[in-house]
Design a protein around this motif. Sequence first.
Motif, PDB file in Angstrom:
ATOM      1  N   TRP A 118      14.946 -19.717 -39.481  1.00 34.82           N
ATOM      2  CA  TRP A 118      15.377 -20.964 -40.110  1.00 34.82           C
ATOM      3  C   TRP A 118      16.838 -20.894 -40.586  1.00 34.82           C
ATOM      4  CZ3 TRP A 118      10.366 -20.855 -43.518  1.00 34.82           C
ATOM      5  CH2 TRP A 118       9.267 -21.246 -42.730  1.00 34.82           C
ATOM      6  N   ASP A 119      17.411 -19.694 -40.645  1.00 32.09           N
ATOM      7  CA  ASP A 119      18.782 -19.469 -41.108  1.00 32.09           C
ATOM      8  C   ASP A 119      19.006 -20.074 -42.499  1.00 32.09           C
ATOM      9  OD1 ASP A 119      21.390 -18.578 -41.102  1.00 32.09           O
ATOM     10  OD2 ASP A 119      22.164 -20.341 -40.040  1.00 32.09           O
ATOM     11  N   LEU A 120      18.156 -19.692 -43.446  1.00 27.55           N
ATOM     12  CA  LEU A 120      18.256 -20.223 -44.799  1.00 27.55           C
ATOM     13  C   LEU A 120      19.572 -19.826 -45.469  1.00 27.55           C
ATOM     14  CD1 LEU A 120      14.636 -19.635 -46.148  1.00 27.55           C
ATOM     15  CD2 LEU A 120      15.609 -21.708 -45.177  1.00 27.55           C
ATOM     16  N   ASP A 121      20.009 -18.582 -45.236  1.00 29.87           N
ATOM     17  CA  ASP A 121      21.261 -18.125 -45.830  1.00 29.87           C
ATOM     18  C   ASP A 121      22.434 -18.983 -45.342  1.00 29.87           C
ATOM     19  OD1 ASP A 121      22.633 -15.736 -47.338  1.00 29.87           O
ATOM     20  OD2 ASP A 121      23.783 -15.996 -45.486  1.00 29.87           O
ATOM     21  N   GLY A 122      22.456 -19.257 -44.038  1.00 31.01           N
ATOM     22  CA  GLY A 122      23.517 -20.092 -43.485  1.00 31.01           C
ATOM     23  C   GLY A 122      23.489 -21.499 -44.040  1.00 31.01           C
ATOM     24  N   LYS A 123      22.290 -22.044 -44.181  1.00 27.08           N
ATOM     25  CA  LYS A 123      22.171 -23.415 -44.704  1.00 27.08           C
ATOM     26  C   LYS A 123      22.597 -23.484 -46.169  1.00 27.08           C
ATOM     27  CE  LYS A 123      18.621 -25.219 -41.562  1.00 27.08           C
ATOM     28  NZ  LYS A 123      18.760 -24.171 -40.542  1.00 27.08           N
ATOM     29  N   LEU A 124      22.245 -22.467 -46.965  1.00 29.68           N
ATOM     30  CA  LEU A 124      22.656 -22.452 -48.369  1.00 29.68           C
ATOM     31  C   LEU A 124      24.181 -22.372 -48.483  1.00 29.68           C
ATOM     32  CD1 LEU A 124      20.150 -20.192 -50.372  1.00 29.68           C
ATOM     33  CD2 LEU A 124      20.750 -22.573 -50.836  1.00 29.68           C
ATOM     34  N   ASN A 125      24.779 -21.526 -47.637  1.00 33.15           N
ATOM     35  CA  ASN A 125      26.229 -21.409 -47.660  1.00 33.15           C
ATOM     36  C   ASN A 125      26.908 -22.706 -47.219  1.00 33.15           C
ATOM     37  OD1 ASN A 125      27.443 -18.607 -48.310  1.00 33.15           O
ATOM     38  ND2 ASN A 125      25.617 -18.115 -47.127  1.00 33.15           N
ATOM     39  N   LYS A 126      26.334 -23.377 -46.215  1.00 32.61           N
ATOM     40  CA  LYS A 126      26.891 -24.652 -45.766  1.00 32.61           C
ATOM     41  C   LYS A 126      26.801 -25.693 -46.873  1.00 32.61           C
ATOM     42  CE  LYS A 126      26.029 -24.068 -40.802  1.00 32.61           C
ATOM     43  NZ  LYS A 126      25.211 -24.517 -39.639  1.00 32.61           N
ATOM     44  N   LEU A 127      25.689 -25.683 -47.622  1.00 24.38           N
ATOM     45  CA  LEU A 127      25.545 -26.615 -48.730  1.00 24.38           C
ATOM     46  C   LEU A 127      26.605 -26.341 -49.794  1.00 24.38           C
ATOM     47  CD1 LEU A 127      24.050 -28.832 -50.258  1.00 24.38           C
ATOM     48  CD2 LEU A 127      22.433 -27.101 -51.077  1.00 24.38           C
ATOM     49  N   GLY A 128      26.837 -25.054 -50.088  1.00 25.24           N
ATOM     50  CA  GLY A 128      27.865 -24.696 -51.061  1.00 25.24           C
ATOM     51  C   GLY A 128      29.249 -25.121 -50.617  1.00 25.24           C
TER      52      GLY A 128
END
Length: 244
Positions: free
Chosen positions: A73-83
Amino acid sequence: MVLLGTIVNGLCIILGTLLGKVLHRIPEKMKTTVMHGIGLAVVILGIQMGLKSNQFLIVIFSLVLGAVLGEWWDLDGKLNKLGLWIERKIGAKGEGSIAKGFVTATLIFVIGAMAIIGSLDSGLRQDHRVLYTKSIIDGFTSLVLATTLGIGVLFSAVPVMLYQGSIALFATQIEKWVPTDLMDAFIADMTSTGGLMILAIGLNLLGITTIRVANLLPGILVTAGLVTCVYYWSNMVHFVQTFL
């Protein structure tokens, strides 16, 4: 009021962050040493939590399967994109600074037994003492994090409140259909699984590792599924043995 503890927690994070920005002139060496101190404390907390489970195989499988799902799901990438999206919206300088603060603080404040146990206490018994304690800890932590990682720490209050508030509201109905023994088993194994994630966060803060902790978060959901399966399987085996 079911959500009182959650609201107090969010306000303490916001207040701590604002105070941290006011005290941003703390010498760089002092910031580094303080961050290392927090990192060490987080490591010890993670170790203590990680030893709570009596069924460590469940913890291992939870982390492995959770990592597979998290990477998928690439949660780390999505969290960073949100930031980074938040950073662009408020026109902040220093690319990645807000994203790093948001992600790091969110992981520290969301992962762990206190968030879940405190939210469950708020929902089941309207007892907010655990979340009040967590609020004090999070407030001081956000103050120090804000002096190093910036205003991004403030935005972590949103996922914290959504996460804990959802658990608290869910908990108001949980006693009707989840057995007490199952809940106790879940909390123990979830504490260990979350503790190892907390340990990873501490190692990241110390600069020893660069573990994508966000991609391990699905391990909490896997823990719930495995504990439930083991619980009902054990009950079924016991039932069959009783009549043999």
